[in-house]
Write a protein that holds these residues in place. Structure first.
Motif, PDB file in Angstrom:
ATOM      1  N   ARG A   1       0.827  -1.205   0.000  1.00 21.13           N
ATOM      2  CA  ARG A   1       0.000   0.000   0.000  1.00 21.13           C
ATOM      3  C   ARG A   1       0.863   1.259   0.000  1.00 21.13           C
ATOM      4  O   ARG A   1       0.536   2.251  -0.658  1.00 21.13           O
ATOM      5  CB  ARG A   1      -0.931   0.010   1.222  1.00 21.13           C
ATOM      6  CG  ARG A   1      -2.039  -1.027   1.166  1.00 21.13           C
ATOM      7  CD  ARG A   1      -3.105  -0.745   2.223  1.00 21.13           C
ATOM      8  NE  ARG A   1      -2.558  -0.661   3.565  1.00 21.13           N
ATOM      9  CZ  ARG A   1      -2.383  -1.714   4.361  1.00 21.13           C
ATOM     10  NH1 ARG A   1      -2.699  -2.937   3.933  1.00 21.13           N
ATOM     11  NH2 ARG A   1      -1.891  -1.557   5.583  1.00 21.13           N
ATOM     12  N   SER A   2       1.956   1.218   0.742  1.00 20.10           N
ATOM     13  CA  SER A   2       2.854   2.364   0.778  1.00 20.10           C
ATOM     14  C   SER A   2       3.414   2.653  -0.608  1.00 20.10           C
ATOM     15  O   SER A   2       3.447   3.808  -1.048  1.00 20.10           O
ATOM     16  CB  SER A   2       4.003   2.112   1.765  1.00 20.10           C
ATOM     17  OG  SER A   2       4.975   3.125   1.675  1.00 20.10           O
ATOM     18  N   PHE A   3       3.837   1.596  -1.297  1.00 14.51           N
ATOM     19  CA  PHE A   3       4.399   1.781  -2.638  1.00 14.51           C
ATOM     20  C   PHE A   3       3.358   2.349  -3.595  1.00 14.51           C
ATOM     21  O   PHE A   3       3.673   3.175  -4.453  1.00 14.51           O
ATOM     22  CB  PHE A   3       4.939   0.451  -3.168  1.00 14.51           C
ATOM     23  CG  PHE A   3       5.647   0.572  -4.497  1.00 14.51           C
ATOM     24  CD1 PHE A   3       6.927   1.098  -4.561  1.00 14.51           C
ATOM     25  CD2 PHE A   3       5.033   0.175  -5.672  1.00 14.51           C
ATOM     26  CE1 PHE A   3       7.585   1.231  -5.780  1.00 14.51           C
ATOM     27  CE2 PHE A   3       5.673   0.300  -6.900  1.00 14.51           C
ATOM     28  CZ  PHE A   3       6.958   0.832  -6.946  1.00 14.51           C
ATOM     29  N   SER A   4       2.117   1.915  -3.447  1.00 14.69           N
ATOM     30  CA  SER A   4       1.055   2.383  -4.349  1.00 14.69           C
ATOM     31  C   SER A   4       0.734   3.861  -4.137  1.00 14.69           C
ATOM     32  O   SER A   4       0.152   4.506  -5.011  1.00 14.69           O
ATOM     33  CB  SER A   4      -0.216   1.552  -4.141  1.00 14.69           C
ATOM     34  OG  SER A   4      -0.819   1.835  -2.890  1.00 14.69           O
ATOM     35  N   ALA A   5       1.129   4.408  -2.974  1.00 14.40           N
ATOM     36  CA  ALA A   5       0.749   5.779  -2.624  1.00 14.40           C
ATOM     37  C   ALA A   5       1.848   6.808  -2.871  1.00 14.40           C
ATOM     38  O   ALA A   5       1.608   8.014  -2.717  1.00 14.40           O
ATOM     39  CB  ALA A   5       0.329   5.831  -1.151  1.00 14.40           C
ATOM     40  N   ILE A   6       3.056   6.388  -3.243  1.00 17.27           N
ATOM     41  CA  ILE A   6       4.145   7.354  -3.402  1.00 17.27           C
ATOM     42  C   ILE A   6       3.882   8.277  -4.588  1.00 17.27           C
ATOM     43  O   ILE A   6       3.174   7.923  -5.527  1.00 17.27           O
ATOM     44  CB  ILE A   6       5.513   6.658  -3.566  1.00 17.27           C
ATOM     45  CG1 ILE A   6       5.514   5.698  -4.758  1.00 17.27           C
ATOM     46  CG2 ILE A   6       5.920   5.966  -2.283  1.00 17.27           C
ATOM     47  CD1 ILE A   6       6.860   5.076  -5.035  1.00 17.27           C
TER      48      ILE A   6
END
Length: 340
Positions: free
Chosen positions: A258-263
């Motif tokens: 999820r973190s990667f999808s939000a950068i």
């Protein structure tokens, strides 16, 4: 048609001050290729305890890539479920062989992994830290300990670290390991997207083995755990579909996903081939908020491997549906950086 390949320094100047990094196996290979390349792992793996047909599959597919073989075994099992519903024994055998091969991969990486952090020289640590320090968040697809060793090498007691993998001392005060708590990850900026050798799922908690709390070399702790049939969090399933299924069943892995999808803003990809078996990660790039994508190429851009990377990168760029926010694509020379 040739493309323009810029230097890493030129890429940094173009990227602004909000940038993120996705590391592939090239990061580890650039330190010691004879340890971390798939062909090296294949040549060192002990296949004796496995079904002898597994090694024949490698030979038949003309590959040394464990993930390609695992994908083939599992894909064949799925096809047999359609065409040969009565072949339950064979289907089970194929699925079991894929699992055994995954375990062998983990064991081989652990067996031949560098013994201790001091195998990395001080200049290598400095170079690697200088590289990593250019980024706000670091996402890695690697399982080994190199990134962790670099991070820990520059951590100072009683000082807030620049890099944070989200693991903390447990509330109960145990000292032999540290744990990950989803409610205490606001400052986390290091993400092992596919798990790592030193991270173990113990059911009630996710544990990270450490040297500082035990005095026992990290790789020795990992090998001891493997000898007891405890396996680390390790996403090496053959297909992207199977990988995302594994990720979705882990709070830790799904948090990183999820973190990667939000950068947003700039993403650098170093040492990754943009291969199909990591499509679950790559598809997030055009779907997300990234404006600038910088991808490393090693050697001549006309090499077959680089041509594949270029073609895949352009397809990611074209997949961006929000035409009001296009994905700007650049390629940089991997050899223009002193990673180690």
């Amino acid at each position: 048609m040739s493309i323009q390949v810029i230097s890493f320094e030129e890429a940094l100047k173009m990227s602004g001050d909000r940038r993120h990094l996705l590391l592939g196996n090239g990061f580890s290979i650039s330190w010691k290729a004879d340890i971390f390349r798939y062909d090296s792992l294949y040549n060192r793996a002990n296949f004796d305890s496995l079904n002898p047909d597994i090694k024949k599959v490698f030979e038949q597919l003309k590959t040394t890539d464990f993930e390609i073989v695992m994908k083939s075994l599992l894909s064949t099992a799925e096809i047999l479920k359609v065409y040969c519903t009565n072949e339950t024994v064979l289907i089970s055998k194929l699925e079991n062989d894929a699992t055994q091969l995954k375990n062998l991969l983990v064991e081989t990486i652990a067996t031949y992994h560098p013994e201790a952090p001091n195998e990395i020289t001080e200049p290598q640590y400095i170079n690697s830290n200088n590289f990593l320090s250019k980024f706000n968040n670091i996402y890695t697809l690697n399982y080994d300990l190199l990134l962790y060793w670099v991070i820990m090498h520059f951590n100072e007691p009683n000082k807030k670290p620049k890099f944070d993998d989200g693991f903390r001392t447990p509330d109960e005060g145990r000292t032999e390991y540290v744990t990950w708590d989803v409610e205490n990850t606001n400052s986390q900026n290091i993400f092992y997207l596919h798990g790592a050798l030193h991270i173990f799922d113990e059911g009630a908690e996710l544990q990270k083995y450490t040297w500082v709390n035990t005095g026992i070399k990290l790789i020795d702790q990992i090998r001891s755990a493997l000898n007891k049939n405890y396996f680390p969090v390790f996403v090496s399933e053959g297909s992207s579909k199977d990988k995302i299924e594994k990720i979705n069943h882990s709070n830790y892995l799904s948090r990183g996903y999820r973190s990667f999808s939000a950068i947003s803003h700039s993403l650098f990809i170093y040492g990754h081939s943009l291969a199909e078996n990591d499509e679950h990660i790559l598809k997030l790039i055009p779907k997300g908020k990234i404006s600038y994508l910088f991808i490393s190429l090693y050697g001549d851009q006309n090499k077959p491997d680089n041509k594949k990377i270029i073609a895949k990168a352009k397809s990611l760029q074209e997949t961006r549906k929000n035409k009001n926010k296009p994905l700007e694509l650049h390629f940089f020379d991997a050899q223009s950086i002193e990673i180690w």
